[in-house]
Enzyme design. Structure first.
Site, PDB file in Angstrom:
ATOM      1  N   TYR A  55      -4.364   3.322   7.717  1.00  9.65           N
ATOM      2  CA  TYR A  55      -5.595   2.563   7.882  1.00  9.65           C
ATOM      3  C   TYR A  55      -6.447   3.162   8.997  1.00  9.65           C
ATOM      4  O   TYR A  55      -6.636   4.368   9.062  1.00  9.65           O
ATOM      5  CB  TYR A  55      -5.288   1.074   8.141  1.00  9.65           C
ATOM      6  CG  TYR A  55      -4.369   0.469   7.113  1.00  9.65           C
ATOM      7  CD1 TYR A  55      -4.631   0.611   5.752  1.00  9.65           C
ATOM      8  CD2 TYR A  55      -3.232  -0.213   7.492  1.00  9.65           C
ATOM      9  CE1 TYR A  55      -3.795   0.068   4.798  1.00  9.65           C
ATOM     10  CE2 TYR A  55      -2.384  -0.768   6.541  1.00  9.65           C
ATOM     11  CZ  TYR A  55      -2.667  -0.615   5.199  1.00  9.65           C
ATOM     12  OH  TYR A  55      -1.834  -1.152   4.263  1.00  9.65           O
ATOM     13  N   LYS A  78       0.479   3.441  -2.965  1.00 16.19           N
ATOM     14  CA  LYS A  78      -0.691   4.299  -3.175  1.00 16.19           C
ATOM     15  C   LYS A  78      -0.327   5.778  -3.128  1.00 16.19           C
ATOM     16  O   LYS A  78      -1.008   6.608  -3.738  1.00 16.19           O
ATOM     17  CB  LYS A  78      -1.755   3.995  -2.114  1.00 16.19           C
ATOM     18  CG  LYS A  78      -2.312   2.589  -2.207  1.00 16.19           C
ATOM     19  CD  LYS A  78      -3.224   2.273  -1.018  1.00 16.19           C
ATOM     20  CE  LYS A  78      -3.748   0.846  -1.097  1.00 16.19           C
ATOM     21  NZ  LYS A  78      -4.521   0.472   0.117  1.00 16.19           N
ATOM     22  N   TYR A 124      -3.648  -3.191 -10.570  1.00 17.70           N
ATOM     23  CA  TYR A 124      -3.577  -2.913  -9.130  1.00 17.70           C
ATOM     24  C   TYR A 124      -2.682  -3.933  -8.420  1.00 17.70           C
ATOM     25  O   TYR A 124      -1.859  -3.577  -7.574  1.00 17.70           O
ATOM     26  CB  TYR A 124      -4.982  -2.913  -8.541  1.00 17.70           C
ATOM     27  CG  TYR A 124      -5.044  -2.560  -7.081  1.00 17.70           C
ATOM     28  CD1 TYR A 124      -4.771  -1.268  -6.645  1.00 17.70           C
ATOM     29  CD2 TYR A 124      -5.356  -3.526  -6.141  1.00 17.70           C
ATOM     30  CE1 TYR A 124      -4.829  -0.948  -5.297  1.00 17.70           C
ATOM     31  CE2 TYR A 124      -5.420  -3.210  -4.792  1.00 17.70           C
ATOM     32  CZ  TYR A 124      -5.157  -1.926  -4.373  1.00 17.70           C
ATOM     33  OH  TYR A 124      -5.203  -1.611  -3.039  1.00 17.70           O
ATOM     34  N   VAL A 151       1.125  -3.557   4.101  1.00 12.77           N
ATOM     35  CA  VAL A 151       1.090  -4.817   4.849  1.00 12.77           C
ATOM     36  C   VAL A 151       2.348  -5.647   4.663  1.00 12.77           C
ATOM     37  O   VAL A 151       2.512  -6.682   5.323  1.00 12.77           O
ATOM     38  CB  VAL A 151      -0.146  -5.691   4.498  1.00 12.77           C
ATOM     39  CG1 VAL A 151      -1.422  -5.036   4.966  1.00 12.77           C
ATOM     40  CG2 VAL A 151      -0.182  -6.009   3.023  1.00 12.77           C
ATOM     41  N   SER A 178       0.800  -1.232   0.000  1.00 20.40           N
ATOM     42  CA  SER A 178       0.000   0.000   0.000  1.00 20.40           C
ATOM     43  C   SER A 178       0.829   1.275   0.000  1.00 20.40           C
ATOM     44  O   SER A 178       0.298   2.359  -0.237  1.00 20.40           O
ATOM     45  CB  SER A 178      -0.930   0.032   1.212  1.00 20.40           C
ATOM     46  OG  SER A 178      -1.915  -0.963   1.090  1.00 20.40           O
TER      47      SER A 178
END
Lengths: 310, 310, 310, 310
Positions: free
Chosen positions: A246, A73, A195, A264, A70
């Site tokens: 998160y 992102k 993705y 993660v 992530s």
């Protein structure tokens, strides 16, 4: 920022943090939803600091590649914002979600517009839009990361990408759900492939600290060209601070006090605007998906240096 | 913070902002749930800056008292943290809520523990605990505000407090609901009376900018004594940044980039850690309960001065 | 059931209802999410009654085929229950949902177990399980409907199935989401193809009233063989009464007082246990997806005949 | 209803059920939120059947008074409907809630209109409206129950009412919350006192089976006068079937197949329209608040007699 350290004093700080982390092995566990992540030793630890001029140094496993997940992102957000600007914000919000990162609930109540670009739904929208604009979102990301880190070997991990795809029902559900609201441009299978490739990028703390440098340089890339306006770079930092970890963004702001983004794979990047960028890695995660030793290390860093945005 | 202004250059900045605001009257509307707030002219505008040494200056209606409302939540939070420390965090969280400020939904899913101290439920918990520790939460708050602002006339508006009580069913529901989970110490009617008195504090931009000074001074009060440790003062700033403007915290961080806290009376306080505090007031609110002209003025301030935590 | 009509008196009742419906054209609108449904004239109306011995008669367009859609969920439920019995209830609940029929929210809070077999998520689970047990869920359904109605021409509408597939993102999201919890056996694309074919069955009021006969005969098929035990047939009726009309089950029970199941094609089937079955069709839907004239006609039927389970 | 028993055969059925229940002591536990309920022996068991003509008989502790609790909601609903008719339905819905019985969530999403009259929020609305129309809702209820049961000693348990009030924060929250939407007429403390007195009614299986008789007689009271029209009596039965057993209405319809209403005192009333009414009592509850032995006994009753609405 009264107790500002000079950059040269970062080295002993990093060494002290590494010693402390080693003495107090964390209780975290690696992500276990795909085998490639579950296999990592949770006691591994690395940390790197990059200065705006491109100087980078670190401790521990700071040159060991890991799965960025992530963390990517942040970069796809910046790359898409650089291309389409504020039009993006009609398709994804910038408010904290108040829900776990893959929640469908809020998405349903808000008609297919994800809360922010860092929950999975929002990241899918960003990748979808970047893919429409570039024809190759994952490739665009890779080119950017290679250029900023100066590491031409940085690449996707096809095994991780395949494994993500094999366990990708939740993300497929998110993508189809948003597509039902007209908020996805590309066919869902095309988007998902992009993705999963994006998330599978493998890079080291050194690579990612360097690649994040444009956010400490107020939008300027490593080669001196501008990716984002000063205002927009500030906005990316703001989204990182309020939404980057998160369901623990408030806790992270409280403890660390820096814009940050976790993955993660156990990595976390963080920004001290105008001063430096950091990347820390340790695979053991807490129950909210953030690296236990990583958060602890950043907490110690801001405490020891007095560097925090607050 | 590369474009740092020296304090003396703040005056022309404030004057320029006031001119701009006057030329573009906002579209906001005063809060209308109680008559005392609904009667204010939405075009009123004032703004004050306070420096760490206690110097304060402003533009427009910066000496006009207005209803502080939710801005007081910052001070009760600090006063309670100063007394009980981290034990507070077992009774209220510090994560953004992702829901409107008076939502019961999240409270139910999370067993009576409010998401953060700035949604109404969380503020009720803080006042309840402060009241248990002081025997007079609203009085403790008033004493603090008078001391920090140097204004002995600063007081509650009993009419506003009575009006809040008469329209207090939503807050009564929140308090009883948390009491059903054992998260309220005092009898609900006692708590509500304290809470409505707290919210009814009437103060000016000058008063509130000065009273917020301890957050720019890393925990030090106006008289030089310490209210909060540096670490805890930083934490209050973090909670303000992530949770201070209702359901618009992400947008506020994005536009303004400072820890801030708004109230439905039209006021907003903001902190530039180490440098100054601000308070702006204009009664016209947007649909999320934040002052339209107030957010615009703070946005301009950080743009013109380059002062932002990002 | 004190005012019980003898079957021969149903004819004048149906004629009276048809006259009333004609005089008061409903306000409903056809489903518009796929062209094949949107094109139907909302003023069409048909109604059929089937007696346990297979006698069937009707009024209006009672022999006109229409898209059965969700009405088919009753038959797949019965066919799967006949094969696996109570084991099904570990994968789908039998409680009303309290939410619109395609909601993901409850599914998320309840770990991928749909509330009941008549919301879309639950129907997908039933079809998935029936497909695993038969290798051809849609074919099994078709064979059953042909046998019970005695109409060998009853078939799928491939154009409708293709159109559903083209607008199938919401159902794809549901299926992938449940698959992420391990509650789907077949590959999602295989399941969706079966499901869209199932929903595309085209049949008339006469066909569907006859096909529902086993629920009035306490589990006995048209040829006298037993599909379900008496107890299980009763249970299917119970699920229809509590969950058969989307988010309006309480209102339907209140007005009509019979187990019923509606579809967005404008059809509704209903059961008077031990006495008869009904099917009504009119394409104009209310905002909750039920046929306006259909519910009105069933309401009149139970009022005029005194036939209601209450 | 093919296997219809004649009333005189109910006696052996009840005896057989009592024997079975005795042999298989349930796993349920008494409600423990107030001491008066927690003290009851979970093995107590009684069951009564009342015929439309007022004949009543039973087994076990069928003459033992117990706390009626939520069973009273059926009677206040009928009493209020008798006075204001359909106007009530503008203030409370009649759809299953899909959520635990005291949930605030749905109430918030639906602007203070409770889903149905049997969740606590809905029952508060009914009592509020009945109180406005009678000046003494709890007294009106008591007079009705005494008249229908022929038991002039039937009364409130003031200790239970006081205990409910002392643990009444959740209901206070519901009442204040609905008041904030303008959906409560009386002052909240007045309403709560009425509501807690209503719930504290103490009555036996015999009393409650008789008092429910008007629902088997299609609206006619014990003295032959009409309380509700046939249509409205049917509607009350429909609401009981779809909403009468908290979050287990679907399961109850599935197993028992009768309109029923349970209370946390361990009682359940049920209606066989046109034939008889039942009341069963055993204090051990399942996790959804329904009597374990009570549901089991009703399940056996409908299986043994074939009496079920399906």
């Amino acid at each position: 920022m009264a107790i500002m350290s000079t950059p040269t004093t970062f080295r002993p700080v990093l060494e002290r943090i590494a010693e402390e982390i080693e003495r107090t092995p964390g209780s975290g566990r690696p992500a276990d939803y795909i085998p490639a992540l579950a296999a990592r030793d949770p006691r591994r630890f690395g940390m790197a600091v990059a200065e705006p001029d491109g100087t980078v140094y670190g401790v521990g496993d700071w040159r060991e590649p890991f799965s960025a997940q992530s963390i990517t992102k942040v970069f796809t957000l910046a790359l898409d914002l650089a291309r389409e600007g504020d039009a993006l914000w009609e398709h994804v919000g910038r408010e904290p979600s108040g829900n776990p990162f893959n929640s469908l609930v809020q998405l349903e109540y808000e008609n297919g517009i994800p809360r922010n670009p860092f929950i999975n739904a929002g990241a899918l929208v960003v990748t979808d839009r970047l893919h429409t604009r570039t024809g190759d979102a994952a490739g665009e990301l890779l080119a950017f990361l290679r250029a900023e880190s100066g590491n031409p070997d940085l690449t996707h991990d096809e095994e991780v990408a395949a494994s993500e795809a094999a366990h990708g029902d939740r993300n497929a559900a998110l993508a189809h759900f948003m597509a039902s609201y007209g908020n996805i441009d590309n066919p869902v299978p095309v988007l998902l492939e992009q993705y999963f490739r994006q998330c599978s990028v493998t890079a080291s703390c050194a690579d990612l600290a360097l690649a994040t440098g444009f956010l400490a340089r107020h939008g300027i890339r490593a080669d001196g060209t501008r990716l984002l306006s000063r205002s927009r770079a500030k906005q990316v930092n703001a989204v990182m601070l309020t939404c980057g970890t998160y369901d623990a963004a408030g806790d992270f702001a409280h403890r660390v006090g820096l814009p940050g983004k976790s993955g993660v794979g156990g990595g976390i990047i963080a920004v001290v605007p105008g001063h430096c960028t950091l990347c820390v890695w340790s695979p053991g995660l807490d129950e909210r998906g953030n690296s236990v030793a990583g958060v602890a290390a950043l907490d110690r860093f801001t405490t020891l240096t007095g560097l925090s945005v607050f």
